[in-house]
Motif scaffolding. Sequence first.
Motif, PDB file in Angstrom:
ATOM      1  N   PRO A 281     -20.291 -27.177 -49.318  1.00  0.00           N
ATOM      2  CA  PRO A 281     -19.525 -26.732 -48.655  1.00  0.00           C
ATOM      3  C   PRO A 281     -18.724 -25.843 -50.043  1.00  0.00           C
ATOM      4  O   PRO A 281     -18.119 -24.791 -49.382  1.00  0.00           O
ATOM      5  CB  PRO A 281     -18.464 -28.026 -48.772  1.00  0.00           C
ATOM      6  N   SER A 282     -19.095 -26.125 -50.796  1.00  0.00           N
ATOM      7  CA  SER A 282     -17.640 -24.985 -51.920  1.00  0.00           C
ATOM      8  C   SER A 282     -18.772 -23.761 -51.907  1.00  0.00           C
ATOM      9  O   SER A 282     -18.163 -22.833 -52.675  1.00  0.00           O
ATOM     10  CB  SER A 282     -18.635 -25.677 -53.267  1.00  0.00           C
ATOM     11  N   LEU A 283     -19.616 -23.054 -51.161  1.00  0.00           N
ATOM     12  CA  LEU A 283     -20.027 -21.713 -51.168  1.00  0.00           C
ATOM     13  C   LEU A 283     -19.081 -21.015 -50.266  1.00  0.00           C
ATOM     14  O   LEU A 283     -19.035 -19.780 -50.218  1.00  0.00           O
ATOM     15  CB  LEU A 283     -21.181 -21.380 -51.021  1.00  0.00           C
ATOM     16  N   VAL A 284     -18.562 -22.323 -49.465  1.00  0.00           N
ATOM     17  CA  VAL A 284     -17.207 -21.942 -48.294  1.00  0.00           C
ATOM     18  C   VAL A 284     -16.194 -21.454 -48.632  1.00  0.00           C
ATOM     19  O   VAL A 284     -15.755 -22.223 -49.526  1.00  0.00           O
ATOM     20  CB  VAL A 284     -16.991 -22.654 -47.337  1.00  0.00           C
ATOM     21  N   ILE A 285     -15.170 -20.311 -48.566  1.00  0.00           N
ATOM     22  CA  ILE A 285     -14.094 -19.567 -49.415  1.00  0.00           C
ATOM     23  C   ILE A 285     -13.241 -20.277 -48.963  1.00  0.00           C
ATOM     24  O   ILE A 285     -12.298 -20.222 -47.741  1.00  0.00           O
ATOM     25  CB  ILE A 285     -13.731 -17.994 -49.729  1.00  0.00           C
ATOM     26  N   GLU A 286     -12.364 -21.253 -49.738  1.00  0.00           N
ATOM     27  CA  GLU A 286     -11.195 -22.151 -48.905  1.00  0.00           C
ATOM     28  C   GLU A 286      -9.960 -22.333 -49.800  1.00  0.00           C
ATOM     29  O   GLU A 286     -10.482 -22.364 -50.800  1.00  0.00           O
ATOM     30  CB  GLU A 286     -11.833 -23.315 -48.156  1.00  0.00           C
ATOM     31  N   GLU A 287      -9.089 -21.680 -49.773  1.00  0.00           N
ATOM     32  CA  GLU A 287      -7.741 -21.206 -50.534  1.00  0.00           C
ATOM     33  C   GLU A 287      -6.795 -22.370 -50.103  1.00  0.00           C
ATOM     34  O   GLU A 287      -6.860 -22.832 -49.555  1.00  0.00           O
ATOM     35  CB  GLU A 287      -7.100 -19.781 -50.476  1.00  0.00           C
ATOM     36  N   GLU A 288      -6.574 -23.325 -51.334  1.00  0.00           N
ATOM     37  CA  GLU A 288      -5.778 -24.755 -50.919  1.00  0.00           C
ATOM     38  C   GLU A 288      -4.600 -23.783 -51.433  1.00  0.00           C
ATOM     39  O   GLU A 288      -3.765 -23.139 -51.900  1.00  0.00           O
ATOM     40  CB  GLU A 288      -5.687 -25.106 -52.459  1.00  0.00           C
ATOM     41  N   PRO A 289      -3.520 -24.526 -50.564  1.00  0.00           N
ATOM     42  CA  PRO A 289      -2.269 -24.679 -50.260  1.00  0.00           C
ATOM     43  C   PRO A 289      -1.394 -24.185 -51.624  1.00  0.00           C
ATOM     44  O   PRO A 289      -1.621 -25.241 -52.188  1.00  0.00           O
ATOM     45  CB  PRO A 289      -1.867 -25.226 -48.813  1.00  0.00           C
ATOM     46  N   ALA A 290      -0.604 -23.218 -51.458  1.00  0.00           N
ATOM     47  CA  ALA A 290       0.442 -23.242 -53.312  1.00  0.00           C
ATOM     48  C   ALA A 290       1.437 -23.532 -52.917  1.00  0.00           C
ATOM     49  O   ALA A 290       2.283 -23.300 -51.598  1.00  0.00           O
ATOM     50  CB  ALA A 290      -0.215 -21.625 -53.483  1.00  0.00           C
ATOM     51  N   GLU A 291       2.677 -24.220 -53.491  1.00  0.00           N
ATOM     52  CA  GLU A 291       4.027 -24.776 -53.365  1.00  0.00           C
ATOM     53  C   GLU A 291       4.554 -22.960 -53.670  1.00  0.00           C
ATOM     54  O   GLU A 291       4.183 -22.341 -54.025  1.00  0.00           O
ATOM     55  CB  GLU A 291       3.978 -25.605 -54.424  1.00  0.00           C
ATOM     56  N   LEU A 292       4.815 -22.788 -52.569  1.00  0.00           N
ATOM     57  CA  LEU A 292       6.273 -21.818 -52.318  1.00  0.00           C
ATOM     58  C   LEU A 292       7.004 -22.000 -52.434  1.00  0.00           C
ATOM     59  O   LEU A 292       7.737 -22.792 -52.979  1.00  0.00           O
ATOM     60  CB  LEU A 292       6.124 -21.572 -50.965  1.00  0.00           C
ATOM     61  N   SER A 293       8.030 -20.586 -53.102  1.00  0.00           N
ATOM     62  CA  SER A 293       9.212 -20.499 -53.501  1.00  0.00           C
ATOM     63  C   SER A 293       9.942 -20.367 -52.784  1.00  0.00           C
ATOM     64  O   SER A 293      10.080 -20.099 -51.616  1.00  0.00           O
ATOM     65  CB  SER A 293       9.449 -19.667 -54.575  1.00  0.00           C
ATOM     66  N   ASP A 294      11.055 -19.989 -53.121  1.00  0.00           N
ATOM     67  CA  ASP A 294      12.541 -19.860 -51.890  1.00  0.00           C
ATOM     68  C   ASP A 294      12.498 -18.946 -51.412  1.00  0.00           C
ATOM     69  O   ASP A 294      12.474 -17.856 -50.588  1.00  0.00           O
ATOM     70  CB  ASP A 294      13.780 -20.562 -52.639  1.00  0.00           C
TER      71      ASP A 294
END
Length: 404
Positions: A281-294
Amino acid sequence: MLAAGLLGVAGVVFAQIEGSDRGIAPIDSTSSYEVGGVAVDVAARDADAARTAGWRIAQRKGWQLLWSRTNGQPVSAAPSLSDSTLDSIVAGIVVEDEQVGPRRYIARLGVLFDRARTGQLLGAHGRGLRSPPMLLIPVMWSGATPTSFETRTEWQRAWARFRPGGSPIDYVRPTGTGSDPLLLNEAQAGRPGRGWWRMILDQFGTADVIVAEVAVERSWPGGPILARFTARHGPDDVVLDRFTLRAANGDGMAALMDEGVRRMDEIYSQALRDGRLRPDPSLVIEEEPAELSDEAFAGETMAEESPLTAVNYTVQVETADANALTVAESSLRAVPGVRGVDTTSLALGGTSVMRVAYEGEISGLRIALQARGWRVDEGPGTLRIRRAAPTPAPPPAPGGTPGQ
């Protein structure tokens, strides 16, 4: 003089990559099932009659073995088919070894079955277990030297001869030409870094990698051969199984390698059935959600209210090494509005080309990259990016000490 020297070096590098002693195209087996190693021993009135009878028996045995393998039941449970029906579904006979006498025929044969005609008679159409596409790297150790696609080897030839039509493993077998020797070598096979593996697997359209390794030891030139086989899987180089085969002399090398491929296929097939041959599963590109600024949150909200269509732009980036490529891909994916990054042309030590799907104008992508520290040159539908030069430290004040 310097230009002539550079041209000479370039010619050497080109010759190393485009050598004529590299690359073996695998046999296309997508239209047939194959059952190998069918032994026959027939006596008849003459040699031709014995051979014909032997091939008839091979067809019957081959059908029973194929049905048993496909349905997971004993050979004795296979339904009987008439010789005329078998003639209609058999695509060919492969002679692995034969001895022809005046009234006797002894052989080891392979039987090829037409996939379209045979599939309707197997009784398991559409229910068979099938692996995702697996990138195959055959590594052969000989004289303490590992070789994959740098030169043609007996191990690569054996995998090219192999017909995986009846195997549950979806092998992707590179030919060994072009950049294959640079990307798929023994060093890469043992490298666990996921970023580089993702790029390679995406280039070959595969989900994971399997490394079939053999270490060959010769007692003396032309003498007995000992071959130790190891079936490996994944970027972590997990060992699934090992076995050893022997040949009496150098003439048995090809048969030894063919048997090694067959045993390797059995190991990978059993691992698939046991659930051990699963894509990492680590070969699948999954981007972690980042905290968004205003500001970013407002931009996302506006995008939801007025959805945009992603447009593909070409981005050229200087890639001195594999790490530079990974950094560029990560930086592009982190830009808000980027929906996909694909490396379409790889050039380590030069300029690689990427296709970037971006929701917005190319000027917006340029501004976002500049804000992340890239130097960007814009052309018609194309951006050329490179890392900005570091800002030099200010000179010390006259008569003073730096930092005061």
